[in-house]
Design a protein around this motif. Structure first.
Motif, short mmCIF file in Angstrom:
data_model
loop_
_atom_site.label_atom_id
_atom_site.label_comp_id
_atom_site.label_asym_id
_atom_site.label_seq_id
_atom_site.Cartn_x
_atom_site.Cartn_y
_atom_site.Cartn_z
N VAL A 195 41.59 37.14 40.28
CA VAL A 195 41.28 35.89 40.98
C VAL A 195 42.45 35.55 41.90
CG1 VAL A 195 40.71 33.45 40.75
CG2 VAL A 195 39.92 35.09 39.02
N ARG A 196 42.15 35.32 43.17
CA ARG A 196 43.17 34.94 44.15
C ARG A 196 42.97 33.48 44.56
NH1 ARG A 196 47.59 38.37 45.27
NH2 ARG A 196 46.94 40.42 44.47
N GLY A 197 44.05 32.72 44.50
CA GLY A 197 44.00 31.34 44.93
C GLY A 197 45.05 31.06 46.00
N SER A 198 45.01 29.87 46.55
CA SER A 198 45.96 29.52 47.61
C SER A 198 47.39 29.40 47.09
CB SER A 198 45.54 28.21 48.27
OG SER A 198 45.49 27.16 47.30
N ALA A 199 47.55 29.27 45.76
CA ALA A 199 48.88 29.10 45.19
C ALA A 199 49.24 30.18 44.16
CB ALA A 199 48.99 27.72 44.53
N GLY A 200 48.41 31.20 44.03
CA GLY A 200 48.74 32.25 43.07
C GLY A 200 47.54 33.09 42.69
N TRP A 201 47.76 33.99 41.74
CA TRP A 201 46.70 34.89 41.30
C TRP A 201 46.77 35.06 39.78
CZ3 TRP A 201 48.59 38.89 38.49
CH2 TRP A 201 49.92 39.27 38.72
N LEU A 202 45.64 35.54 39.22
CA LEU A 202 45.64 35.95 37.82
C LEU A 202 44.79 37.20 37.69
CD1 LEU A 202 42.72 35.35 36.26
CD2 LEU A 202 43.58 33.01 36.27
N ARG A 203 45.05 37.92 36.60
CA ARG A 203 44.32 39.17 36.37
C ARG A 203 44.02 39.31 34.88
NH1 ARG A 203 47.92 42.33 38.40
NH2 ARG A 203 47.08 42.21 40.52
N LEU A 204 42.77 39.59 34.56
CA LEU A 204 42.36 39.92 33.20
C LEU A 204 42.03 41.40 33.15
CD1 LEU A 204 39.94 36.95 32.38
CD2 LEU A 204 41.99 37.55 31.05
N THR A 205 42.54 42.10 32.15
CA THR A 205 42.31 43.54 32.06
C THR A 205 41.94 43.95 30.64
OG1 THR A 205 44.68 43.96 31.67
CG2 THR A 205 43.90 44.09 33.95
N GLY A 206 41.12 44.97 30.55
CA GLY A 206 40.74 45.55 29.27
C GLY A 206 40.44 47.02 29.46
N ASP A 207 40.37 47.77 28.36
CA ASP A 207 40.17 49.22 28.50
C ASP A 207 39.31 49.83 27.39
OD1 ASP A 207 41.88 49.07 26.34
OD2 ASP A 207 43.49 50.28 27.23
#
Length: 366
Positions: free
Chosen positions: A262-274
């Motif tokens: 997820v990209r926002g105007s003030a930062g990003w986050l990432r969820l990952t799994g495998d």
């Protein structure tokens, strides 16, 4: 003063490659506030074996006898989807709390019927990925505006299932009539996590393919016709205004992955799994460009005593559902995603199917 644990009866807790044995049983064994009190299958031999293997006090060769057991607080329905409706309706009529695996019904009409029948009773649906601690924390970050205005999001997800080969026992997943398919299971779980983080999907464009229309049944050597899609690409708009691009791939044996960025105007986050089986199975990790409190500790872990090691991690998210349902029952709340949520998910997948079939964007998803 000690509090008696809530007593759970599982319909479909077979010792032979059952999802209940791989996920529900170890989840309950991890949670002190719940106890596996009874199991039911369709045959006396398998029911006896399950009770012994899973340390359940009682067994039933008639699932409806388990439903009628006055000592059972929660009835879990973990059987093939076409059998959900009758068992769920009977459990609701008996006044039980009901945890049903997803999808709730073979179609939207069945989901509507069961959601209406639930009334004020406590229910839970097996869309467990949204309750993963990392997903909950990601939703909090987005909801609190830590990323600023959400600009866009992308999802890449895989599953080893629905590839060019299968076992004959699982061939029903390749048939639309079963209600248990690549879209209603794998894609439904992926989109539910998207909605958990970014809000409900309000519009969707989609394209589906059937890459492997003929499936080799490895244990018999026979070939079976697949009449469902096994690939989807879609673009969706969400309630938070974000545009989300989603690709879900089936039959991936190497480098399995789930990535939601997820990209926002003030930062990003990432969820990952495998996990090979897909995002709903196993744990997820959260990373972000902004500071955040680490996700809560998992409430459950382990693998069922008769399950293959492939299913390690399956209890993690299922345990979160049970823990949430137990809190609701003890506090008189209805926070756990239940049958109303299951109906929403069913309608969403139906909209994806319509979008792919008609080539037209679908809105007003309900």
């Amino acid at each position: 003063m000690s509090v008696k644990p809530l007593r759970v009866g599982i319909i479909g807790a077979d010792t032979k490659a059952s999802w209940a044995g791989a996920s529900h049983v170890p989840a309950l064994q991890s949670l002190p506030g719940l106890a596996l009190a009874a199991v039911a299958t369709r045959h006396e031999e398998s029911a006896r074996a399950a009770a012994q293997a899973f340390a359940a006090a009682r067994w039933y060769a008639d699932p409806y006898a388990l439903i009628r057991d006055d000592t059972i607080d929660i009835v879990t329905v973990a059987v093939k989807v076409p059998a959900h409706r009758d068992l769920v309706l009977a459990a609701l009529a008996a006044g039980k709390a009901v945890y049903c695996e997803a999808p709730l019904g073979v179609n939207v009409a069945e989901a509507e019927e069961m959601a209406a029948a639930a009334g004020s009773l406590h229910t839970a649906i097996g869309l467990q990925g949204r309750l993963n601690p990392a997903v909950r924390r990601a939703a909090e970050l987005v909801g609190a505006g830590r990323l600023g205005a959400v600009l866009s999001a992308t999802v890449r997800a895989t599953t080893v299932a629905f590839g060019p080969t299968s076992l004959s026992a699982y061939d029903y997943f390749n048939k639309a009539a079963s209600g248990a398919s690549f879209l209603t299971i794998t894609t439904a779980h992926v989109l539910d996590i998207v909605e958990a983080v970014l809000g409900n999907i309000t519009e969707v464009d989609a394209r589906t393919q059937c890459i492997w229309p003929e499936v080799l049944l490895a244990d018999t050597g026979e070939r079976s016709v697949r009449d469902i899609p096994d690939h989807v690409d879609l673009i969706a708009a969400t309630a938070r205004g974000a545009c989300v691009g989603v690709q879900v791939l089936a039959g991936v044996e190497r480098n399995p992955h789930f990535v939601l960025e997820v990209r926002g105007s003030a930062g990003w986050l990432r969820l990952t799994g495998d996990h090979l089986a897909g995002v709903q199975v196993g744990d997820l990790a959260l990373s972000a460009s902004v500071d955040f409190t680490m996700p809560d500790a998992r409430v459950a872990s382990g693998v069922g005593p008769t399950a293959a090691d492939f299913w390690r991690g399956a209890a993690i998210n299922v345990g979160e559902v049970y823990a949430s349902l137990a809190r609701d029952l003890s506090q008189g709340r209805h926070d756990t995603p239940g049958f109303a949520h299951a109906l929403h998910n069913s309608r969403l997948i139906a909209a994806v199917e319509r979008a792919a079939r008609t080539g037209e964007r679908q809105g007003q998803l309900g």
